[in-house]
Each structure stands twice: as C-alpha cells, then as structure tokens.
Write an enzyme that holds these catalytic residues in place. Structure first.
Site, mmCIF file in Angstrom:
data_model
loop_
_atom_site.group_PDB
_atom_site.id
_atom_site.type_symbol
_atom_site.label_atom_id
_atom_site.label_comp_id
_atom_site.label_asym_id
_atom_site.label_seq_id
_atom_site.Cartn_x
_atom_site.Cartn_y
_atom_site.Cartn_z
ATOM 1 N N ASP A 265 -103.575 42.947 6.439
ATOM 2 C CA ASP A 265 -102.337 43.042 6.938
ATOM 3 C C ASP A 265 -101.400 42.914 6.992
ATOM 4 O OD1 ASP A 265 -105.007 42.754 8.593
ATOM 5 O OD2 ASP A 265 -104.735 41.488 10.245
ATOM 6 N N ASP A 266 -100.211 42.445 8.247
ATOM 7 C CA ASP A 266 -98.414 42.537 7.840
ATOM 8 C C ASP A 266 -98.003 43.413 6.710
ATOM 9 O OD1 ASP A 266 -99.921 40.712 9.364
ATOM 10 O OD2 ASP A 266 -98.687 38.904 8.992
ATOM 11 N N HIS B 137 -103.969 38.904 4.391
ATOM 12 C CA HIS B 137 -103.247 39.718 4.027
ATOM 13 C C HIS B 137 -102.296 39.561 2.920
ATOM 14 C CE1 HIS B 137 -103.338 36.708 7.833
ATOM 15 N NE2 HIS B 137 -103.001 38.003 8.721
HETATM 16 ZN ZN LIG Z 1 -100.607 40.250 10.912
#
Ligand SMILES: [Zn+2]
Ligand SMILES: *[C@@H]1O[C@H](CO)[C@@H](O)[C@H](O)[C@H]1NC(C)=O
Ligand SMILES: *[C@@H]1O[C@H](CO)[C@@H](O)[C@H](O)[C@H]1NC(C)=O
Ligand SMILES: *[C@@H]1O[C@H](CO)[C@@H](O)[C@H](O)[C@H]1NC(C)=O
Length: 429
Positions: free
Chosen positions: A152-153, A309
C-alpha cells in the site's frame, strides 16, 4: 442419397457447434484470447460509460510523466472541482435506484471513526470494516495455501528497492497506489508498470478515512485515482481498491462497486509495518519477523493477505526479510488477482494481455459540443463510436454502415435459401 448425407453432416456440425458454444466459458478456456473483445462483468454496469477510452479505441495516451499526462488531474483542494459530470450522474442514478445505503458519514473523535447514535457499526446495514465487520463479497482472506502479495501507499522513494527485489524473484504483486503519489513519483510508477508488469490497484487520491467522506467525496477519491491509472496503463480500468486504514462500510463500498465496478480488498493479518518509520513506532523489525514466523509456519487456511507497505525503507525491509520463510513454507505466492486466478483489471486480464475497447453505444464523458451543424449520422451507435475516439464522425460513416448491413442481410438470405433447399431435397428424396 448424397444430399441426405450432406444434410445430416450439416445438422451434426450445427449441433456440435451449439454444444461447444454453450459449454465453453471463454474466461476459463483462454484467458488471453477472447477477452480483448469484452469486459469481465455485467455489460450494463455504469463503469463502461465512465472510462470509455479503453485500449484499441485509437486513443493515444500521453507518455507517463509528460505535462499532458498530468494535465487535468486535481490538486488536493480541487478534488471536487471539475469532476466529470458523468461520474456524478452515475452516482445519482445509483442512489435513485436504491443501490447506495443512506447511512451518515462518521467523525474522527477517537482512534476509530464514530457513527451517530442509532447506527451500530457491526449491524448489517452499516457493517464497518474498521470494526472488523465483513461485507459478503469483499476480500479479506485468500484461498487456502495462498499468500497474496500487496503493498500500500506507493509509489514512494522506498519503492524501487522493493521493485528490484520482486523482479529478481520473478514475483508479481498488487500495488494499492495513492493517486497523488503516482503524479509525483511517476518514474517509480513507470518501473513497476512497464518493468515489473505488476497489478495496479486503487488506494484513493488523498488517503482519507473514507467513511468520513460524503458520497461525492468518495466518488472523487476513487474516480480520479482510477482515471490516472487508466490513462497510465494503456486504458486499463482498475478492478480492486483497498480503503485506507481499512475503513469502509456498506455506503462507501456500494459507491465503489455500483458506480465504478471496484471490488474491496482488506486483509487478515496486519504487521503495523506502516509505523516503523514513526518517531514512536508501534512495532519493530524483530517483532514483525516473529509475527511473520507465526503466520507463515501456521495453518494454511484461510490463505494469508498480509497488510504491507512500500512506505519506508524499514517496511520494505520487513517484507524482504520474511521472503525466504514464505518460500520455504510452500505458500503459493501471487498477486491478489493471480491468487484467485481472475482478471487484474475490469477490461484486461493483466498487464500484458489485450485491453477491451470501450463498449459500443456508450455515452460520452464530455457532453458533445453544442454545435449548430446537423447531426452527421442518424445512426446512434455509429455516432457514439466516433465520439469515443474523440474524432468527429465522418459523413460517410452512415453509408458504410448501411452497406455493411445490406451485405450481412444478403448473406443471411443466401444461407436461408440453402437451408430451405436442403430441407426440400431431404423431404423429396
Ligand atoms: Zn494506506
Ligand atoms: C443489458 O441491458 C439490455 C437492455 O436493457 C438487456 O437487454 C440485457 O439483457 C442487459 N444485460 C445484462 C447482462 O443484464
Ligand atoms: C486521460 O486520457 C484521455 C485520453 O487521452 C484524455 O482525453 C484526458 O484528458 C486524460 N486526462 C484526464 C484527466 O482525463
Ligand atoms: C498475463 O497472463 C497471461 C495469461 O495467463 C500470462 O501468460 C502472462 O505471463 C501474464 N503476464 C503477466 C505480466 O503476469
């Protein structure tokens, strides 16, 4: 006699053909071949009309990172401005059809989003994923024995290390990207898209708690991110989204699904790796290694979806350190789509397979110019096809179409005549 034989053969061929076309599901039979001509779900879904400039439509997408490519995407405060009217129309149609639950937005007083009195986050009509309520159809678990890789991100400065590692291991993953990060770190996007050929998915434009957002704000967060991914992947329409902080509910999820055709993906294990780079981290690399050991040597049912992440060097390191254990314990490691053996995009199997063109007959995102020139074509479907390429419809389109129709009709008449003749011969002989 010979004509009776010919009819029998003809009949047998027809029956065989009918059986084959009734039993073979093209998705299963050949994921790469037939799918260039179709989308992967309900042909009437509103998403067909929203990202209509799909591949093979003759659209040239601006090179990733060029000024034209970035043009028209919102700066954060302008998220709600210039939203295509078609997105709003699709939202309002879904609301009018009763498809979007009418529950209030949450507020962030404490650590979790809070609903007003009378709205229980665990009740089926709210079902907040922040409270671990699971809406049927959302993805929390993988199939037994699988470990779906998702990050993610990104894209962010720690990402290239991760992408090199994945490439070296010949491993694909799903990347839940933040729209504004794609704009800023387009070089990294380019690497993961062109070089790794990984699956790109949606993690919103500004990374908010989505249940705190109004219907229109949810629309903008998802829509702009989809549009940028669409414009940067040769016209692919993302299929998966992950709510930031895992915060979704029946309302947010319905907007994602009903307007944009998105499937919600959450997770079933969380390392808190996002906090590693915080001044006061909630965890450490050692602690994550020990959690990973427990999960990776534990039961294989359900399959693992671990929240990870590409946010900091440490979070990337936490994944790379666990890699050998993932492999040695015999997990089938795949992207979210690969683990389910399904398409990674709504209109394409994956990064290298063909992209389905926009649906014929759909409406334009941008209203047609209010020009006084009389309609160039009286045939509505050809008008729409021409608009979908962004070019004016040439005046001869209509004649060409009716010529095609005529020749199709005469072919059909010929076959009908042959058929009648065959039956007649059959009866007479
Ligand atoms: Zn996130
Ligand atoms: C799509 O809409 C058309 C026209 O309303 C209808 O005939 C068709 O059955 C619909 N298709 C699906 C898959 O619902
Ligand atoms: C996305 O790509 C299409 C097709 O090239 C283009 O018309 C559009 O302006 C691009 N940008 C946005 C924000 O839609
Ligand atoms: C895309 O799918 C096809 C068909 O399954 C496969 O051969 C190809 O390797 C896949 N490409 C990527 C980048 O995963």
């Amino acid at each position: 006699m010979s004509s009776r034989l010919a009819s029998a053969i003809l009949l047998a061929v027809c029956v065989a053909q009918a059986i084959v076309s009734a039993t073979v599901d093209p998705d299963q039979a050949d994921p790469t071949h037939h799918l260039s001509e179709r989308w992967y779900h309900d042909e009437n879904h509103s998403v067909h009309t929203l990202f209509r400039r799909g591949g093979n439509d003759g659209i040239i997408y601006s090179p990733i990172g060029s000024p034209d490519w970035a043009q028209g995407f919102p700066a954060d405060p302008a998220l709600m401005q210039n939203m295509p009217q078609a997105w709003l129309d699709a939202l309002h149609a879904a609301i009018a059809a009763g498809k979007i639950p009418d529950i209030p937005v949450t507020t962030m007083g404490g650590p979790s989003p809070t609903y007003p009195d009378g709205y229980d986050p665990m009740s089926p009509n709210v079902c907040s994923s922040s409270y671990q309520c699971r809406i049927p159809g959302d993805i929390w678990d993988g199939p037994p024995g699988t470990l779906s890789l998702s990050f993610d991100d990104g894209p962010l400065p720690p990402s290239p290390t991760l992408y090199r590692f994945l490439k070296e291991k010949q491993q694909h993953a799903t990347h839940f990207f933040i729209g504004s990060n794609i704009l800023q770190y387009h070089d990294y996007f380019q690497t993961v898209w062109l070089d790794n050929q990984d699956d790109i998915a949606v993690h919103t434009w500004t990374h908010p708690y989505m249940t705190t957002k109004t219907n229109e704000e949810v629309l903008a967060e998802l829509g702009w991110t989809m549009q940028l991914i669409h414009n940067s992947t040769g016209g692919r329409v993302p299929k998966y989204w992950r709510p930031p902080y895992g915060d979704s509910d029946t309302r947010v999820r319905a907007i994602a699904q009903e307007v944009f055709g998105l499937t919600t993906v959450v997770w079933n294990q969380d390392t808190n790796d996002w906090s590693l780079s915080d001044p006061v981290p909630l965890t450490s690399l050692d602690q994550i290694a020990s959690q990973m050991h427990t999960w990776l040597t534990g039961p294989k049912t359900p399959g693992l979806i671990i929240l990870e992440h590409e946010l900091s060097d440490q979070s990337v390191q936490a994944f790379m350190s666990a890699w050998d254990l993932m492999v040695s314990n015999g997990w089938k490691i795949a992207s979210v789509a690969q683990m389910g053996d399904v398409n990674a995009y709504q209109n394409a199997w994956n990064a290298t397979s063909p992209v389905a063109p926009a649906r014929i007959g759909e409406i334009s995102i941008h209203p047609p110019p209010a020009s006084p020139t009389p309609s160039l074509s009286h045939d509505s479907s050809s008008t729409h096809v021409a608009q979908s390429t962004g070019k004016p419809s040439p005046p001869h389109t209509n004649q060409k179409n009716s010529a095609t129709d005529r020749s199709a009709a005469s072919t059909m008449l010929t076959w009908l005549a042959i058929f009648v003749a065959t039956i007649t011969v059959c009866i007479l002989s």
